[in-house]
Design a protein around this motif. Structure first.
Motif, PDB file in Angstrom:
ATOM      1  N   GLY A  71      -8.540  -2.109 -23.176  1.00 10.84           N
ATOM      2  CA  GLY A  71      -7.561  -1.277 -23.855  1.00 10.84           C
ATOM      3  C   GLY A  71      -8.152   0.043 -24.305  1.00 10.84           C
ATOM      4  O   GLY A  71      -9.371   0.160 -24.497  1.00 10.84           O
ATOM      5  N   VAL A  72      -7.313   1.049 -24.451  1.00 14.14           N
ATOM      6  CA  VAL A  72      -7.710   2.358 -24.978  1.00 14.14           C
ATOM      7  C   VAL A  72      -6.711   2.734 -26.074  1.00 14.14           C
ATOM      8  O   VAL A  72      -5.511   2.819 -25.816  1.00 14.14           O
ATOM      9  CB  VAL A  72      -7.735   3.450 -23.895  1.00 14.14           C
ATOM     10  CG1 VAL A  72      -8.223   4.766 -24.487  1.00 14.14           C
ATOM     11  CG2 VAL A  72      -8.605   3.040 -22.714  1.00 14.14           C
ATOM     12  N   ILE A  73      -7.227   2.944 -27.292  1.00 11.37           N
ATOM     13  CA  ILE A  73      -6.391   3.340 -28.424  1.00 11.37           C
ATOM     14  C   ILE A  73      -6.814   4.734 -28.871  1.00 11.37           C
ATOM     15  O   ILE A  73      -7.997   4.990 -29.108  1.00 11.37           O
ATOM     16  CB  ILE A  73      -6.545   2.365 -29.610  1.00 11.37           C
ATOM     17  CG1 ILE A  73      -6.290   0.925 -29.163  1.00 11.37           C
ATOM     18  CG2 ILE A  73      -5.604   2.756 -30.748  1.00 11.37           C
ATOM     19  CD1 ILE A  73      -4.896   0.650 -28.682  1.00 11.37           C
ATOM     20  N   LEU A  87       1.319   2.203 -17.515  1.00 15.59           N
ATOM     21  CA  LEU A  87       0.656   1.420 -18.558  1.00 15.59           C
ATOM     22  C   LEU A  87       0.927   1.973 -19.954  1.00 15.59           C
ATOM     23  O   LEU A  87       0.409   1.442 -20.939  1.00 15.59           O
ATOM     24  CB  LEU A  87      -0.857   1.397 -18.313  1.00 15.59           C
ATOM     25  CG  LEU A  87      -1.308   0.767 -16.991  1.00 15.59           C
ATOM     26  CD1 LEU A  87      -2.803   0.959 -16.796  1.00 15.59           C
ATOM     27  CD2 LEU A  87      -0.956  -0.709 -16.952  1.00 15.59           C
ATOM     28  N   SER A  88       1.719   3.019 -20.053  1.00 21.02           N
ATOM     29  CA  SER A  88       2.000   3.649 -21.339  1.00 21.02           C
ATOM     30  C   SER A  88       2.564   2.630 -22.322  1.00 21.02           C
ATOM     31  O   SER A  88       3.476   1.862 -21.998  1.00 21.02           O
ATOM     32  CB  SER A  88       2.996   4.796 -21.147  1.00 21.02           C
ATOM     33  OG  SER A  88       3.300   5.399 -22.377  1.00 21.02           O
ATOM     34  N   GLY A  89       2.003   2.602 -23.524  1.00 23.59           N
ATOM     35  CA  GLY A  89       2.453   1.676 -24.549  1.00 23.59           C
ATOM     36  C   GLY A  89       1.726   0.356 -24.567  1.00 23.59           C
ATOM     37  O   GLY A  89       1.819  -0.392 -25.541  1.00 23.59           O
ATOM     38  N   GLN A  90       0.989   0.043 -23.496  1.00 20.22           N
ATOM     39  CA  GLN A  90       0.226  -1.204 -23.463  1.00 20.22           C
ATOM     40  C   GLN A  90      -1.112  -1.000 -24.166  1.00 20.22           C
ATOM     41  O   GLN A  90      -1.870  -0.099 -23.823  1.00 20.22           O
ATOM     42  CB  GLN A  90      -0.015  -1.662 -22.020  1.00 20.22           C
ATOM     43  CG  GLN A  90       1.232  -2.133 -21.302  1.00 20.22           C
ATOM     44  CD  GLN A  90       0.895  -2.908 -20.037  1.00 20.22           C
ATOM     45  OE1 GLN A  90       0.052  -3.806 -20.036  1.00 20.22           O
ATOM     46  NE2 GLN A  90       1.558  -2.560 -18.942  1.00 20.22           N
ATOM     47  N   ALA A  91      -1.402  -1.861 -25.118  1.00 18.09           N
ATOM     48  CA  ALA A  91      -2.654  -1.734 -25.859  1.00 18.09           C
ATOM     49  C   ALA A  91      -3.818  -2.341 -25.097  1.00 18.09           C
ATOM     50  O   ALA A  91      -4.911  -1.765 -25.040  1.00 18.09           O
ATOM     51  CB  ALA A  91      -2.520  -2.394 -27.223  1.00 18.09           C
ATOM     52  N   ILE A  92      -3.622  -3.516 -24.504  1.00 13.81           N
ATOM     53  CA  ILE A  92      -4.668  -4.225 -23.765  1.00 13.81           C
ATOM     54  C   ILE A  92      -4.043  -4.830 -22.519  1.00 13.81           C
ATOM     55  O   ILE A  92      -2.948  -5.398 -22.575  1.00 13.81           O
ATOM     56  CB  ILE A  92      -5.307  -5.336 -24.626  1.00 13.81           C
ATOM     57  CG1 ILE A  92      -5.991  -4.745 -25.862  1.00 13.81           C
ATOM     58  CG2 ILE A  92      -6.313  -6.147 -23.818  1.00 13.81           C
ATOM     59  CD1 ILE A  92      -6.561  -5.790 -26.814  1.00 13.81           C
ATOM     60  N   ALA A  93      -4.736  -4.710 -21.378  1.00  9.37           N
ATOM     61  CA  ALA A  93      -4.230  -5.255 -20.116  1.00  9.37           C
ATOM     62  C   ALA A  93      -5.394  -5.791 -19.292  1.00  9.37           C
ATOM     63  O   ALA A  93      -6.538  -5.363 -19.467  1.00  9.37           O
ATOM     64  CB  ALA A  93      -3.483  -4.169 -19.335  1.00  9.37           C
ATOM     65  N   PRO A  94      -5.146  -6.721 -18.371  1.00  9.97           N
ATOM     66  CA  PRO A  94      -6.208  -7.195 -17.476  1.00  9.97           C
ATOM     67  C   PRO A  94      -6.752  -6.044 -16.637  1.00  9.97           C
ATOM     68  O   PRO A  94      -6.031  -5.111 -16.284  1.00  9.97           O
ATOM     69  CB  PRO A  94      -5.497  -8.233 -16.594  1.00  9.97           C
ATOM     70  CG  PRO A  94      -4.284  -8.638 -17.372  1.00  9.97           C
ATOM     71  CD  PRO A  94      -3.868  -7.426 -18.140  1.00  9.97           C
ATOM     72  N   ILE A  95      -8.029  -6.116 -16.290  1.00 11.91           N
ATOM     73  CA  ILE A  95      -8.665  -5.030 -15.546  1.00 11.91           C
ATOM     74  C   ILE A  95      -7.975  -4.787 -14.206  1.00 11.91           C
ATOM     75  O   ILE A  95      -7.886  -3.641 -13.765  1.00 11.91           O
ATOM     76  CB  ILE A  95     -10.189  -5.299 -15.354  1.00 11.91           C
ATOM     77  CG1 ILE A  95     -10.872  -4.079 -14.727  1.00 11.91           C
ATOM     78  CG2 ILE A  95     -10.423  -6.556 -14.554  1.00 11.91           C
ATOM     79  CD1 ILE A  95     -10.794  -2.813 -15.533  1.00 11.91           C
ATOM     80  N   SER A  96      -7.452  -5.822 -13.560  1.00  8.73           N
ATOM     81  CA  SER A  96      -6.770  -5.619 -12.281  1.00  8.73           C
ATOM     82  C   SER A  96      -5.528  -4.760 -12.464  1.00  8.73           C
ATOM     83  O   SER A  96      -5.235  -3.883 -11.633  1.00  8.73           O
ATOM     84  CB  SER A  96      -6.388  -6.957 -11.643  1.00  8.73           C
ATOM     85  OG  SER A  96      -5.469  -7.669 -12.458  1.00  8.73           O
ATOM     86  N   THR A  97      -4.786  -4.988 -13.535  1.00 10.97           N
ATOM     87  CA  THR A  97      -3.583  -4.193 -13.807  1.00 10.97           C
ATOM     88  C   THR A  97      -3.943  -2.734 -14.042  1.00 10.97           C
ATOM     89  O   THR A  97      -3.271  -1.820 -13.543  1.00 10.97           O
ATOM     90  CB  THR A  97      -2.852  -4.753 -15.040  1.00 10.97           C
ATOM     91  OG1 THR A  97      -2.494  -6.113 -14.795  1.00 10.97           O
ATOM     92  CG2 THR A  97      -1.600  -3.954 -15.344  1.00 10.97           C
TER      93      THR A  97
END
Length: 280
Positions: A71-73, A87-97
């Motif tokens: 994630g990037v905050i 990915l806008s709005g996503q705090a943390i996601a799997p590396i593949s995503t």
């Protein structure tokens, strides 16, 4: 021993980058040089390169193994997830995503050696997930609180995993209070393998000495630097090994902290903070 859990698709780890986007990040790294090497742009490039590198580490054949959630905050006067595009709005996601969904590909050229004493120009598409922003204050307390909430949820789902690593990139002091209490609450979050690791790097435009991975606060003259040293975690084994390979002198007491870093030190710090030696 803590910080020894294997990192696998069944038991991934997590990297969370906290990026200062305050107004001072518009300043140049080296104002005397006449080159407008803006801190915000340098940080964005470094984080984007690292996201690409993390994705490449997880490629196995034609598949991307989800060894990491990432994630990037961003934080200035506000605190919010900073990834762009789908990915806008996503705090943390799997590396593949993340790896498969950059917001855009930016065409860039660079000059490299041709191996025969000459220079050639090479073009490539540079993936962009995160863009530079520079305005407002430095809400460090609030970003630590947001990180704590996110990672508390994460560790409840991954109790056996290698603990999350947080890398906080900033060029100034907190403007929403003393961050000690919030940082300590954040570091109380833990898996069965150990507590959350908090790395801090201070970026500088001043022509002053850099201090890397200190083992005591006594080498730091600036009260702010002492504070950041205090809230930084001890370096785990994998990071110590990576730091030594880069030529840094570290000890069993070294902290995950760098003061007055330049662009080169920033890239090295990010690489050291994300090094793991237990992928399975």
């Amino acid at each position: 021993m803590p910080y020894s859990a294997e990192i696998s698709r069944r038991h991934p780890s997590c990297f969370l980058f906290l990026v200062d986007q305050s107004g001072s990040m518009a300043d140049s790294f080296d104002p005397k040089s006449g080159h407008e090497l803006q801190k915000a742009q340098v940080v964005a490039d470094a984080v984007n390169r690292l996201l690409d590198s993390l994705g490449q580490r997880c490629v196995k054949g034609n598949e991307i193994y989800n060894y990491f959630d990432v994630g990037v905050i961003g934080y200035n006067s506000e605190v919010a997830p900073a990834l762009d595009g789908s990915l806008s709005g996503q705090a943390i996601a799997p590396i593949s995503t993340i790896y498969e969904n950059p917001a855009e590909l930016e065409h860039r050229t660079q000059q490299v050696s041709d191996g025969m004493g000459g220079i050639v120009e090479v073009s490539n598409d540079f993936p962009i997930w995160f863009k530079p922003i520079a305005n407002g204050g430095t809400a460090m307390c609030n970003v630590f609180e947001m990180a704590r909430g996110l990672l508390q949820d994460w560790v409840e789902k991954h109790p056996q995993s290698y603990p999350p690593t947080i890398i906080n990139i900033t060029d100034g002091e907190s403007t929403d209070g003393d961050p000690r209490e919030a940082a300590n609450r954040l570091k109380e979050v833990h898996t069965n393998d150990g507590s959350v690791l908090l790395y801090n790097i201070h970026l500088s435009s001043e022509d002053v000495s850099q201090i890397s991975f200190p083992s005591t606060a006594d080498v730091l003259q600036d009260p702010y630097a002492k504070l950041m040293y205090e809230i930084s975690s001890p370096l785990p084994k994998a990071a110590k090994n990576a730091a030594e390979k880069e030529g840094y002198k570290v000890s069993s007491e070294s902290r995950a902290f760098m003061f007055n870093a330049d662009p080169v030190k920033l890239i090295q710090f990010l690489d050291i903070g994300t090094r793991t030696d237990n992928l399975r």
